[in-house]
Write a protein that holds these residues in place. Structure first.
Motif, PDB file in Angstrom:
ATOM      1  N   ILE A  51       0.817  -1.214   0.000  1.00  0.00           N
ATOM      2  CA  ILE A  51       0.000   0.000   0.000  1.00  0.00           C
ATOM      3  C   ILE A  51       0.856   1.273   0.000  1.00  0.00           C
ATOM      4  O   ILE A  51       0.643   2.168  -0.821  1.00  0.00           O
ATOM      5  CB  ILE A  51      -0.996   0.005   1.167  1.00  0.00           C
ATOM      6  N   PRO A  52       1.856   1.404   0.896  1.00  0.00           N
ATOM      7  CA  PRO A  52       2.674   2.620   0.862  1.00  0.00           C
ATOM      8  C   PRO A  52       3.419   2.789  -0.460  1.00  0.00           C
ATOM      9  O   PRO A  52       3.554   3.921  -0.958  1.00  0.00           O
ATOM     10  CB  PRO A  52       3.652   2.422   2.023  1.00  0.00           C
ATOM     11  N   LEU A  53       3.893   1.688  -1.052  1.00  0.00           N
ATOM     12  CA  LEU A  53       4.592   1.769  -2.332  1.00  0.00           C
ATOM     13  C   LEU A  53       3.646   2.226  -3.435  1.00  0.00           C
ATOM     14  O   LEU A  53       4.006   3.054  -4.279  1.00  0.00           O
ATOM     15  CB  LEU A  53       5.186   0.398  -2.689  1.00  0.00           C
ATOM     16  N   ALA A  54       2.426   1.691  -3.414  1.00  0.00           N
ATOM     17  CA  ALA A  54       1.442   2.088  -4.423  1.00  0.00           C
ATOM     18  C   ALA A  54       1.088   3.566  -4.290  1.00  0.00           C
ATOM     19  O   ALA A  54       0.981   4.287  -5.290  1.00  0.00           O
ATOM     20  CB  ALA A  54       0.178   1.227  -4.293  1.00  0.00           C
ATOM     21  N   MET A  55       0.888   4.021  -3.057  1.00  0.00           N
ATOM     22  CA  MET A  55       0.559   5.423  -2.841  1.00  0.00           C
ATOM     23  C   MET A  55       1.702   6.334  -3.282  1.00  0.00           C
ATOM     24  O   MET A  55       1.486   7.430  -3.805  1.00  0.00           O
ATOM     25  CB  MET A  55       0.233   5.666  -1.371  1.00  0.00           C
ATOM     26  N   SER A  56       2.931   5.880  -3.074  1.00  0.00           N
ATOM     27  CA  SER A  56       4.078   6.662  -3.525  1.00  0.00           C
ATOM     28  C   SER A  56       4.103   6.761  -5.045  1.00  0.00           C
ATOM     29  O   SER A  56       4.370   7.824  -5.609  1.00  0.00           O
ATOM     30  CB  SER A  56       5.375   6.023  -3.012  1.00  0.00           C
ATOM     31  N   ASN A  57       3.803   5.642  -5.724  1.00  0.00           N
ATOM     32  CA  ASN A  57       3.738   5.668  -7.181  1.00  0.00           C
ATOM     33  C   ASN A  57       2.628   6.582  -7.670  1.00  0.00           C
ATOM     34  O   ASN A  57       2.774   7.292  -8.673  1.00  0.00           O
ATOM     35  CB  ASN A  57       3.512   4.253  -7.730  1.00  0.00           C
ATOM     36  N   LEU A  58       1.485   6.537  -6.974  1.00  0.00           N
ATOM     37  CA  LEU A  58       0.358   7.383  -7.371  1.00  0.00           C
ATOM     38  C   LEU A  58       0.670   8.862  -7.195  1.00  0.00           C
ATOM     39  O   LEU A  58       0.185   9.702  -7.959  1.00  0.00           O
ATOM     40  CB  LEU A  58      -0.879   7.038  -6.551  1.00  0.00           C
ATOM     41  N   SER A  59       1.465   9.188  -6.194  1.00  0.00           N
ATOM     42  CA  SER A  59       1.729  10.594  -5.873  1.00  0.00           C
ATOM     43  C   SER A  59       2.222  11.363  -7.079  1.00  0.00           C
ATOM     44  O   SER A  59       1.694  12.428  -7.418  1.00  0.00           O
ATOM     45  CB  SER A  59       2.752  10.709  -4.736  1.00  0.00           C
ATOM     46  N   SER A  60       3.256  10.837  -7.749  1.00  0.00           N
ATOM     47  CA  SER A  60       3.834  11.566  -8.875  1.00  0.00           C
ATOM     48  C   SER A  60       2.829  11.732 -10.004  1.00  0.00           C
ATOM     49  O   SER A  60       2.790  12.780 -10.671  1.00  0.00           O
ATOM     50  CB  SER A  60       5.087  10.842  -9.384  1.00  0.00           C
ATOM     51  N   GLN A  61       1.978  10.718 -10.214  1.00  0.00           N
ATOM     52  CA  GLN A  61       0.969  10.815 -11.271  1.00  0.00           C
ATOM     53  C   GLN A  61      -0.104  11.845 -10.927  1.00  0.00           C
ATOM     54  O   GLN A  61      -0.476  12.682 -11.756  1.00  0.00           O
ATOM     55  CB  GLN A  61       0.313   9.451 -11.490  1.00  0.00           C
ATOM     56  N   VAL A  62      -0.595  11.762  -9.691  1.00  0.00           N
ATOM     57  CA  VAL A  62      -1.659  12.684  -9.278  1.00  0.00           C
ATOM     58  C   VAL A  62      -1.137  14.116  -9.238  1.00  0.00           C
ATOM     59  O   VAL A  62      -1.827  15.049  -9.662  1.00  0.00           O
ATOM     60  CB  VAL A  62      -2.224  12.273  -7.903  1.00  0.00           C
ATOM     61  N   TYR A  63       0.075  14.309  -8.738  1.00  0.00           N
ATOM     62  CA  TYR A  63       0.636  15.654  -8.661  1.00  0.00           C
ATOM     63  C   TYR A  63       0.792  16.267 -10.045  1.00  0.00           C
ATOM     64  O   TYR A  63       0.635  17.476 -10.224  1.00  0.00           O
ATOM     65  CB  TYR A  63       2.003  15.636  -7.971  1.00  0.00           C
ATOM     66  N   GLN A  64       1.098  15.438 -11.028  1.00  0.00           N
ATOM     67  CA  GLN A  64       1.330  15.956 -12.375  1.00  0.00           C
ATOM     68  C   GLN A  64       0.054  16.076 -13.189  1.00  0.00           C
ATOM     69  O   GLN A  64      -0.143  17.050 -13.917  1.00  0.00           O
ATOM     70  CB  GLN A  64       2.319  15.046 -13.119  1.00  0.00           C
TER      71      GLN A  64
END
Length: 372
Positions: A51-64
Motif C-alpha cells: 500500500i505505501p509503495l502504491a501510494m508513492s507511485n500514485l503521488s507523482s501521477q496525481v501531482y502531475q
C-alpha cells in the motif's frame, strides 16, 4: 503547566507560512463516503507493504495530472489502486486532498478493497482490475435528509435540470462539468465527474445511473451519488472553486502526539533511523525550532473557542504568536509508528509544494509536555 496524566507525550510540530482569510480555494477533504470490502487480504503483511509503495507511485501521477493508477504485487497478492482529483481543484489543493486519501484510505486495511470519496478527490484499491468499471453493487446515493426544501415539487424540478445539465456537459467536456440552474427563488448547483480510466461509453452509463439515483434525494437540499466510476453532487450552496486568491499571512503548526513514555524515550532513535541520524537534535538546536509552549500560548492552551475546524486525526486551532503572527495549529493524535510515518509524509508534501498561497517550510519542533 499543561499536564496530561498517565501519558508521556512525543510531540513534533512543523510550521509553514500560508495565506489566510479570503481565499476561495478549498481542497474539499470532507468525507462523502467510505466503503471497505468485507473480505480480508490473502496476505495482510504483503498488502501492508504494498500500500505505501502504491501510494508513492500514485503521488507523482496525481501531482502531475490530477489522476493516477497503478498495480502492485503479483498473483493473489496483486492489488490495483486509483486516485483522482476534481478538475476545479488547484494543483496545491489536489495535493492536499490526495494527502487525505493516502491517510484515510488505509483505514480499510487489511480488507482486500476500499474506496474513499472526498468532496474534492477519490481513491480506491482492490484485488482485481477495476479501472474500467463504471457501476457495481456498492453504488449509492448520500442525501442530506436533515435539511429539505420548503417547496419540494419546484425544488425537485430545478434539481433535475441542474444535474441533468452537468451530466450532459461532462460527456462533452473531458468527463467533468459544473453548473447551476435557477427558477425564481431556487438555485441548485451541481458537479459531475467520471474517472479518467473510463471510456466514453462507460462514462455515459455511469452518469446516467448517477442522475437516476441522485434525484431520489429531493427535496433534500444536498445530495451525492457515489458510483464505481463517477461522482455527482448537487447543493443549494455554491461548493466548487472559482479561483485561488488570498490575503494576509499566517502560520500553520502541525502537532503530533504519541502515547506512552517509552515512545518519548525512543523518539530520537526512531527519527534518526527513519529520517537521518541526529535529526531531532539538529532540529532542536537550530533556528528552525518552534517550542511546544509557544504553540500552547498562541492558542490559549488549545482553547475550543479558537477551534477552526477538523482535519486528519486532529483539530485545527487559531492563535497568535508573540511576534503578532496569526497561527493555526493542527494537533494530531497518533498512536502507531505507521501513523507517524503518514504525518511525516504529509509534512514532506507541504515542504515540496510551491504555490502563490504557500511559502517555504519554516521549521519543526521535537518537544512537548511530559507526564508527571
Amino acid at each position: 503547566m499543561y499536564i496530561i496524566k498517565n501519558f508521556a507525550i512525543f510531540l513534533a510540530s512543523v510550521v509553514i507560512l500560508q495565506f489566510w482569510g479570503t481565499s476561495s480555494a478549498d481542497p474539499r477533504t470532507s468525507i462523502a463516503g467510505q466503503i471497505c470490502s468485507k473480505a480480508t487480504a490473502v496476505s495482510g503483511t504483503i498488502l501492508g507493504l504494498n500500500i505505501p509503495l502504491a501510494m508513492s507511485n500514485l503521488s507523482s501521477q496525481v501531482y502531475q495530472n490530477g489522476f493516477g493508477e497503478t498495480v502492485m504485487g503479483e498473483g493473489p497478492n496483486a492489488f490495483y489502486v486509483l486516485a483522482q482529483c476534481m478538475e476545479d481543484l488547484s494543483p496545491i489543493d489536489c495535493k492536499l486532498c490526495f494527502s487525505e486519501i493516502r491517510n484515510r484510505l488505509t483505514f480499510c486495511f487489511p480488507r482486500i478493497g476500499g474506496r474513499l470519496f472526498l468532496d474534492g478527490c477519490f481513491g480506491r484499491y482492490d484485488n482485481y482490475s477495476f479501472f474500467g468499471e463504471a457501476l457495481d453493487s456498492k453504488n449509492e446515493s448520500v442525501c442530506l435528509s436533515s435539511k429539505k426544501s420548503d417547496e419540494p415539487e419546484k425544488f425537485s424540478k430545478v434539481m433535475r435540470m441542474a444535474v441533468g445539465n452537468v451530466s450532459l456537459e461532462a460527456r462533452k467536456k473531458q468527463k467533468f462539468a459544473v453548473g447551476s440552474f435557477s427558477d425564481s427563488n431556487i438555485t441548485v448547483y451541481a458537479l459531475a465527474l467520471c474517472w479518467e480510466s473510463l471510456d466514453d461509453a462507460n462514462c455515459s452509463s455511469c452518469l446516467d445511473a448517477a442522475v437516476s439515483s441522485i434525484v431520489s434525494c429531493a427535496p433534500a437540499i444536498e445530495g451525492r451519488s457515489l458510483n464505481a466510476g463517477c461522482y455527482m453532487r448537487y447543493s443549494t450552496s455554491h461548493f466548487w472553486n472559482l479561483n485561488q486568491t488570498g490575503s494576509s499571512s499566517s502560520v500553520i503548526g502541525f502537532v503530533v502526539w504519541k502515547k506512552r513514555k517509552e515512545i518519548f524515550k525512543r523518539s530520537d532513535q526512531y527519527m534518526g533511523d527513519r529520517y537521518g541520524p541526529g535529526l531531532s537534535a539538529a532540529i532542536s538546536q537550530s533556528n528552525l525550532n518552534f517550542m511546544y509552549g509557544d504553540l500552547k500560548r498562541a492558542t490559549r492552551n488549545f482553547d475550543l473557542s479558537n477551534k477552526l475546524g477538523q482535519g486528519s486525526y486532529g483539530t485545527v486551532y487559531k492563535g497568535v504568536l508573540s511576534d503578532g503572527r496569526e497561527v493555526a495549529v493542527k494537533r494530531l493524535f497518533l498512536n502507531t509508528t505507521e501513523w507517524a510515518d503518514q504525518f511525516f509524509n504529509e509534512v514532506n508534501l507541504i515542504n515540496r509544494v510551491r504555490h502563490k498561497n504557500l511559502v517555504k517550510l519554516l521549521g519543526c519542533s521535537i518537544d512537548g509536555p511530559r507526564a508527571v
